[in-house]
Design a protein around this motif. Structure first.
Motif, PDB file in Angstrom:
ATOM      1  N   GLY A   1     -35.562  25.669  -4.083  1.00 47.09           N
ATOM      2  CA  GLY A   1     -35.461  25.319  -2.675  1.00 47.09           C
ATOM      3  C   GLY A   1     -36.705  24.618  -2.170  1.00 47.09           C
ATOM      4  O   GLY A   1     -37.831  24.974  -2.520  1.00 47.09           O
ATOM      5  N   VAL A   2     -36.508  23.627  -1.320  1.00 49.19           N
ATOM      6  CA  VAL A   2     -37.596  22.879  -0.691  1.00 49.19           C
ATOM      7  C   VAL A   2     -37.383  22.906   0.817  1.00 49.19           C
ATOM      8  O   VAL A   2     -36.272  22.662   1.299  1.00 49.19           O
ATOM      9  CB  VAL A   2     -37.657  21.429  -1.198  1.00 49.19           C
ATOM     10  CG1 VAL A   2     -38.722  20.634  -0.436  1.00 49.19           C
ATOM     11  CG2 VAL A   2     -37.941  21.394  -2.688  1.00 49.19           C
ATOM     12  N   TYR A   3     -38.458  23.194   1.539  1.00 50.86           N
ATOM     13  CA  TYR A   3     -38.394  23.188   3.001  1.00 50.86           C
ATOM     14  C   TYR A   3     -39.029  21.913   3.531  1.00 50.86           C
ATOM     15  O   TYR A   3     -40.113  21.514   3.105  1.00 50.86           O
ATOM     16  CB  TYR A   3     -39.108  24.403   3.593  1.00 50.86           C
ATOM     17  CG  TYR A   3     -39.209  24.315   5.096  1.00 50.86           C
ATOM     18  CD1 TYR A   3     -38.048  24.278   5.868  1.00 50.86           C
ATOM     19  CD2 TYR A   3     -40.438  24.227   5.736  1.00 50.86           C
ATOM     20  CE1 TYR A   3     -38.125  24.160   7.248  1.00 50.86           C
ATOM     21  CE2 TYR A   3     -40.517  24.118   7.118  1.00 50.86           C
ATOM     22  CZ  TYR A   3     -39.350  24.075   7.861  1.00 50.86           C
ATOM     23  OH  TYR A   3     -39.418  23.944   9.220  1.00 50.86           O
ATOM     24  N   LEU A   4     -38.354  21.281   4.503  1.00 52.21           N
ATOM     25  CA  LEU A   4     -38.836  20.046   5.130  1.00 52.21           C
ATOM     26  C   LEU A   4     -38.892  20.266   6.637  1.00 52.21           C
ATOM     27  O   LEU A   4     -37.866  20.461   7.286  1.00 52.21           O
ATOM     28  CB  LEU A   4     -37.892  18.892   4.781  1.00 52.21           C
ATOM     29  CG  LEU A   4     -38.404  17.477   5.017  1.00 52.21           C
ATOM     30  CD1 LEU A   4     -39.696  17.234   4.269  1.00 52.21           C
ATOM     31  CD2 LEU A   4     -37.346  16.472   4.556  1.00 52.21           C
ATOM     32  N   ASP A   5     -40.094  20.244   7.187  1.00 52.59           N
ATOM     33  CA  ASP A   5     -40.337  20.515   8.604  1.00 52.59           C
ATOM     34  C   ASP A   5     -40.504  19.186   9.335  1.00 52.59           C
ATOM     35  O   ASP A   5     -41.394  18.390   9.005  1.00 52.59           O
ATOM     36  CB  ASP A   5     -41.616  21.353   8.716  1.00 52.59           C
ATOM     37  CG  ASP A   5     -41.890  21.837  10.125  1.00 52.59           C
ATOM     38  OD1 ASP A   5     -41.668  23.022  10.382  1.00 52.59           O
ATOM     39  OD2 ASP A   5     -42.346  21.020  10.949  1.00 52.59           O
ATOM     40  N   ILE A   6     -39.651  18.947  10.343  1.00 51.39           N
ATOM     41  CA  ILE A   6     -39.745  17.704  11.111  1.00 51.39           C
ATOM     42  C   ILE A   6     -39.837  18.052  12.593  1.00 51.39           C
ATOM     43  O   ILE A   6     -38.851  18.461  13.206  1.00 51.39           O
ATOM     44  CB  ILE A   6     -38.547  16.773  10.863  1.00 51.39           C
ATOM     45  CG1 ILE A   6     -38.314  16.559   9.363  1.00 51.39           C
ATOM     46  CG2 ILE A   6     -38.782  15.430  11.555  1.00 51.39           C
ATOM     47  CD1 ILE A   6     -37.167  15.612   9.040  1.00 51.39           C
ATOM     48  N   PRO A   7     -41.018  17.918  13.194  1.00 50.34           N
ATOM     49  CA  PRO A   7     -41.165  18.242  14.620  1.00 50.34           C
ATOM     50  C   PRO A   7     -40.283  17.367  15.506  1.00 50.34           C
ATOM     51  O   PRO A   7     -39.934  16.232  15.151  1.00 50.34           O
ATOM     52  CB  PRO A   7     -42.648  17.974  14.876  1.00 50.34           C
ATOM     53  CG  PRO A   7     -43.308  18.116  13.542  1.00 50.34           C
ATOM     54  CD  PRO A   7     -42.298  17.580  12.560  1.00 50.34           C
ATOM     55  N   ALA A   8     -39.964  17.886  16.668  1.00 49.84           N
ATOM     56  CA  ALA A   8     -39.076  17.183  17.598  1.00 49.84           C
ATOM     57  C   ALA A   8     -39.614  15.809  17.965  1.00 49.84           C
ATOM     58  O   ALA A   8     -38.857  14.837  18.089  1.00 49.84           O
ATOM     59  CB  ALA A   8     -38.877  18.036  18.850  1.00 49.84           C
ATOM     60  N   ALA A   9     -40.925  15.693  18.144  1.00 48.34           N
ATOM     61  CA  ALA A   9     -41.502  14.406  18.544  1.00 48.34           C
ATOM     62  C   ALA A   9     -41.314  13.354  17.468  1.00 48.34           C
ATOM     63  O   ALA A   9     -41.164  12.160  17.775  1.00 48.34           O
ATOM     64  CB  ALA A   9     -42.988  14.576  18.849  1.00 48.34           C
ATOM     65  N   VAL A  10     -41.332  13.762  16.194  1.00 51.41           N
ATOM     66  CA  VAL A  10     -41.124  12.807  15.100  1.00 51.41           C
ATOM     67  C   VAL A  10     -39.666  12.344  15.081  1.00 51.41           C
ATOM     68  O   VAL A  10     -39.377  11.157  14.871  1.00 51.41           O
ATOM     69  CB  VAL A  10     -41.532  13.431  13.758  1.00 51.41           C
ATOM     70  CG1 VAL A  10     -41.231  12.475  12.597  1.00 51.41           C
ATOM     71  CG2 VAL A  10     -43.010  13.794  13.771  1.00 51.41           C
ATOM     72  N   LEU A  11     -38.746  13.259  15.313  1.00 49.39           N
ATOM     73  CA  LEU A  11     -37.335  12.871  15.354  1.00 49.39           C
ATOM     74  C   LEU A  11     -37.067  11.886  16.488  1.00 49.39           C
ATOM     75  O   LEU A  11     -36.266  10.957  16.353  1.00 49.39           O
ATOM     76  CB  LEU A  11     -36.452  14.108  15.533  1.00 49.39           C
ATOM     77  CG  LEU A  11     -36.365  15.050  14.329  1.00 49.39           C
ATOM     78  CD1 LEU A  11     -35.659  16.340  14.716  1.00 49.39           C
ATOM     79  CD2 LEU A  11     -35.644  14.381  13.162  1.00 49.39           C
ATOM     80  N   GLY A  12     -37.713  12.069  17.607  1.00 53.87           N
ATOM     81  CA  GLY A  12     -37.482  11.207  18.753  1.00 53.87           C
ATOM     82  C   GLY A  12     -38.335   9.952  18.787  1.00 53.87           C
ATOM     83  O   GLY A  12     -38.145   9.106  19.674  1.00 53.87           O
ATOM     84  N   GLU A  13     -39.267   9.819  17.843  1.00 54.13           N
ATOM     85  CA  GLU A  13     -40.169   8.666  17.853  1.00 54.13           C
ATOM     86  C   GLU A  13     -39.405   7.365  17.608  1.00 54.13           C
ATOM     87  O   GLU A  13     -38.563   7.282  16.705  1.00 54.13           O
ATOM     88  CB  GLU A  13     -41.249   8.844  16.787  1.00 54.13           C
ATOM     89  CG  GLU A  13     -42.307   7.757  16.786  1.00 54.13           C
ATOM     90  CD  GLU A  13     -43.380   7.999  15.738  1.00 54.13           C
ATOM     91  OE1 GLU A  13     -44.136   7.054  15.435  1.00 54.13           O
ATOM     92  OE2 GLU A  13     -43.468   9.137  15.218  1.00 54.13           O
ATOM     93  N   VAL A  14     -39.695   6.348  18.405  1.00 52.19           N
ATOM     94  CA  VAL A  14     -39.034   5.043  18.304  1.00 52.19           C
ATOM     95  C   VAL A  14     -39.992   4.059  17.624  1.00 52.19           C
ATOM     96  O   VAL A  14     -41.156   3.941  18.015  1.00 52.19           O
ATOM     97  CB  VAL A  14     -38.630   4.524  19.699  1.00 52.19           C
ATOM     98  CG1 VAL A  14     -38.005   3.139  19.598  1.00 52.19           C
ATOM     99  CG2 VAL A  14     -37.668   5.511  20.357  1.00 52.19           C
TER     100      VAL A  14
END
Length: 576
Positions: A174-187
């Motif tokens: 298993g691998v965990y990938l953490d993506i903060p909300a600001a990165v998801l919303g970055e344009v």
């Protein structure tokens, strides 16, 4: 690269002269670039739009009612396909729910990636009390093969590529990938985003054993008086079915399949010694472990389960696993397909002694006769063996059916009664013995395999994930759940000597699990005899739709902890 020409999450539509995209789209584009077709998950802040974009771009999103179940589905998908299964969760509590399945996937060597949204680092690190604030990366690291955090949208492609390779290569996990909300919303600029994507080439490269290691193993097998091959779920995962079968049939070596390796060769194969397991383990002098580990499931390679002085040959991609319990006399480091091919080249030097095969055959026949007598008994109320006989008879001619199995007695007895003839068609609670995997595994088997699924569940185990019946009905999956209902954990006749409260092992003996699925539009059956069970199962499989069969079992039938009574501490455990 998908260019987002519709409005971004909160912004205006970009002009075609300067196309823009965002982190949500980059995640999906990176997954598509690497052949991912299905995501399992539970949506919410901040990942909902990942699922929406994925669905709009042609990926299949299977939405669950609980993150652990979604994670178990992703893990099972990894086992079935040999490619990482993907699970999507929200932050903090949703992440923790998924982490249970991710840790279990790592323990079982299933390739899986969990992507979770998270709170902003500058708030989390100063512990300012953000929404669902948690240092998820630190929490995940002890339980997974690897954990990564993405801090820039241009690193999403790199992170997903690294997660896929890490989950797949060497010993899968298993691998965990953490993506903060600001990165998801970055344009960002769409061309820059496209340039950041990566394609993983040969995620799990072949690794061949050394000639000297092969010679050492062949010499041990050739000189053995009582050789044995143990096939673990790693052998099934390897998808080297014909190579393994060719070696076994060329050498005549008896083989013992662990539960999720059943069907790699048919359980009815004349060299299978599953029905003589205890004798085979106790008396073998040389043992070839193929995708099996000498953990608690194999008595750590020690007496009394094994003979003193037994010599082990172990195939493993990870040298660190060797000698973890018993000494390994002949280590074979490499992937199973490559190692078995190398052994096949020397198979002519190995021939299982006739007397040993004859002894195992005699014990197998004697035990099979004893099992037949237990199965033939028609007790009222119905007992486990009568119910399993009915299920076995229906499934005997249905090679396409995937069998998912969990519980205590429901698991231990079913794997001895229900033969498998097709590889990777049996999934159960695995190395940790985790209860609650059933519905997630069943959903993954239906989605990835496309065929019908029969989940054989103890009533206690079923309760961990029963709400996923709604998921099964929502997606109209061909899953039939058989609940072996004896009204308790292990059994339903426990007594509380001091109050009206039920005993710790007592559930509701009159529970009607069949009515649960009726609430979601599926079909429910309530049966009390093997004949009724056989009829209901045949009808449910023929219909091809979701169904639950509530199978009433004698509440006095069952053993404390199934076959694991010896793992309970002394005292009141095991008494009723």
């Amino acid at each position: 690269m998908n260019v987002n020409t519709t409005p971004l999450i909160d912004g205006p539509a970009p002009s075609t002269a300067s196309a823009r995209t965002d982190g949500y789209h980059v995640v999906v584009d990176a997954l598509k670039r690497n052949g991912v077709e299905t995501i399992y998950g539970v949506v919410g802040i901040p990942v909902t739009d990942v699922a929406r974009v994925a669905q709009a771009q042609g990926l299949r999103y299977i939405g669950f009612r609980h993150e652990s179940d979604a994670g178990h589905a992703a893990a099972a998908a990894g086992f079935l396909t040999k490619r990482p299964g993907f699970c999507l969760t929200v932050s903090a509590p949703g992440f923790l729910n998924g982490l249970v399945a991710l840790a279990n996937a790592t323990t079982n060597c299933f390739p899986m990636v969990q992507i979770s949204g998270s709170s902003e680092r500058h708030i989390v690190d100063l512990q300012r009390g953000d929404y669902e604030e948690m240092d998820q990366l630190a929490a995940a690291k002890p339980f997974v093969k690897a954990a990564f955090r993405v801090n820039r949208v241009t690193d999403i492609g790199l992170a997903i590529a690294r997660a896929i390779r890490t989950a797949s290569s060497g010993r899968p996990g298993g691998v965990y990938l953490d993506i903060p909300a600001a990165v998801l919303g970055e344009v960002i600029d769409a061309d820059a985003a496209a340039a950041s994507l990566r394609t993983v080439v040969d995620a799990a490269p072949e690794q061949s054993p050394s000639p000297a290691a092969v010679d050492r193993a062949v010499a041990l097998l050739a000189g053995a008086e009582r050789p044995l091959v143990v096939l673990g779920k790693g052998a099934a995962y390897a998808q080297a079915d014909s190579t393994i079968r060719r070696f076994l049939e060329a050498t005549g070596l008896p083989f013992l399949p662990m539960s999720m390796a059943k069907g790699l060769l048919p359980d009815t194969h004349p060299q299978s010694v599953a029905a003589a397991r205890s004798m085979a383990l106790r008396d073998a002098d040389v043992v070839l472990l193929v995708g099996a580990r000498l953990n608690w499931l194999l008595g750590h390679g020690e007496p009394p389960q094994w003979a003193p002085g037994v010599k082990f040959i172990q195939i493993d991609i990870d040298p660190g696993e060797l000698d973890s319990n018993a000494p390994i006399a002949a280590p074979l480091v490499g992937d199973i397909a490559s190692v078995m091919e190398a052994l096949n080249e020397r198979a002519q030097f190995i021939d299982a002694p006739f007397r040993w095969r004859e002894q195992l055959g005699e014990r197998r026949a004697r035990n099979a006769e004893s099992m037949a007598k237990r199965l033939a008994a028609d007790s009222q109320p119905m007992r486990f063996y009568g119910a399993l006989r009915a299920i076995r008879d229906v499934l005997r001619d249905r090679r396409d059916v995937y069998v998912v199995n969990e519980g205590a007695n429901a698991l231990d007895l079913a794997r001895n009664v229900i033969d498998m003839s097709v590889p990777r068609h049996r999934l159960d609670s695995g190395t940790w013995g985790v209860m609650g995997v059933g519905m997630g595994y069943a959903i993954a088997a239906a989605v990835e395999g496309g065929g019908p699924v029969v989940a054989i569940e103890g009533d206690s185990a079923f309760g961990f994930s029963a709400m996923e019946l709604e998921t099964i009905c929502r997606y109209r999956l061909p899953v039939v759940v058989v609940v072996l209902n004896n009204g308790g954990v292990y059994r339903g006749d426990g007594q509380n000597p001091v109050s009206p409260d039920p005993s710790p092992t007592t559930l509701m003996p009159a529970a009607r699990h069949d009515r649960l699925i009726e609430a979601f539009g599926g079909t429910g059956y309530h049966v009390t005899t093997p004949a009724e069970l056989g009829t209901a199962l045949t009808e449910a499989l023929t219909s091809g739709g979701p169904a639950v069969i509530d199978c009433v079992i004698d509440p006095t039938d069952g053993t404390e902890s199934g076959h694991l009574t010896h793992l309970n501490p002394t005292g009141l455990a095991g008494t009723n």
